[in-house]
Design a protein around this motif. Structure first.
Motif, mmCIF file in Angstrom:
data_model
loop_
_atom_site.group_PDB
_atom_site.id
_atom_site.type_symbol
_atom_site.label_atom_id
_atom_site.label_comp_id
_atom_site.label_asym_id
_atom_site.label_seq_id
_atom_site.Cartn_x
_atom_site.Cartn_y
_atom_site.Cartn_z
ATOM 1 N N ASP A 1 37.395 38.674 50.473
ATOM 2 C CA ASP A 1 36.591 37.948 49.488
ATOM 3 C C ASP A 1 36.116 38.924 48.413
ATOM 4 N N ARG A 2 36.739 38.869 47.257
ATOM 5 C CA ARG A 2 36.391 39.789 46.170
ATOM 6 C C ARG A 2 35.111 39.412 45.438
ATOM 7 N N THR A 3 34.477 38.336 45.846
ATOM 8 C CA THR A 3 33.195 37.971 45.235
ATOM 9 C C THR A 3 32.031 38.634 45.947
ATOM 10 N N TYR B 1 31.525 45.030 49.500
ATOM 11 C CA TYR B 1 32.262 45.379 50.720
ATOM 12 C C TYR B 1 31.434 46.192 51.706
ATOM 13 N N ARG C 1 31.948 45.638 41.677
ATOM 14 C CA ARG C 1 33.271 46.266 41.551
ATOM 15 C C ARG C 1 33.206 47.742 41.936
ATOM 16 N N GLN D 1 33.117 47.865 45.665
ATOM 17 C CA GLN D 1 34.426 47.594 46.256
ATOM 18 C C GLN D 1 35.341 48.811 46.148
ATOM 19 N N ALA E 1 42.930 44.303 50.423
ATOM 20 C CA ALA E 1 41.849 44.217 49.438
ATOM 21 C C ALA E 1 42.310 44.561 48.025
ATOM 22 N N ALA E 2 43.296 45.453 47.914
ATOM 23 C CA ALA E 2 43.740 45.901 46.584
ATOM 24 C C ALA E 2 45.230 46.224 46.583
#
Length: 135
Positions: free
Chosen positions: A16-18, A21, A45, A48, A107-108
């Motif tokens: 979940d990038r919202t 982390y 950001r 993360q 995640a990326a």
């Protein structure tokens, strides 16, 4: 307790990038005066990206250092019980490494497609020194 591959499996759901982390207080800039002035989007950001870097450090220490040291130890003559315990520890460290790599890739994917490190750069000479020190 004997662990299995399932112990180290990531949940099937995506990342979940919202969300942040890791706890913000674990990041390097958290206590700096400028950090509070960042928007929530920029803080998230940064958080993360820092978490991805954090995982890279785990991969480095568990794979590069632990694997090198444990491999060297297991190559020598050891009592059977100690050799078995070290082999089990090595197996678990390898699973941790796989898990952290898989998490970063999930995640990326734009940063980790085809490579394990994005932020960490270990010069070949430094790697050679670490390998030699473990022998």
């Amino acid at each position: 307790m004997r662990r299995t591959l399932e112990t180290y499996a990531l949940p099937r759901r995506g990342v979940d990038r919202t969300r942040f982390y890791i706890p913000e207080r674990l990041t390097q800039l958290y206590l700096t005066p400028g950090y509070a002035s960042l928007s929530e989007e920029k803080r998230r950001r940064y958080n993360q990206l820092f978490a991805l870097f954090f995982n890279e450090m785990f991969v480095f220490f568990e794979d590069v250092l632990a694997e090198t040291v444990l491999g060297a130890l297991l190559a020598g003559p050891l009592p059977k019980d100690l050799a078995e315990r070290l082999a089990a520890f090595r197996w678990e460290e390898q699973r941790h490494t796989e898990m952290f790599r898989a998490l970063n890739l999930r995640a990326a994917p734009e940063l980790y497609g085809g490579r394990h490190f994005h932020f960490l750069r270990v010069p070949r000479a430094a790697r050679a020194v670490l390998d030699a020190a473990a022998r």
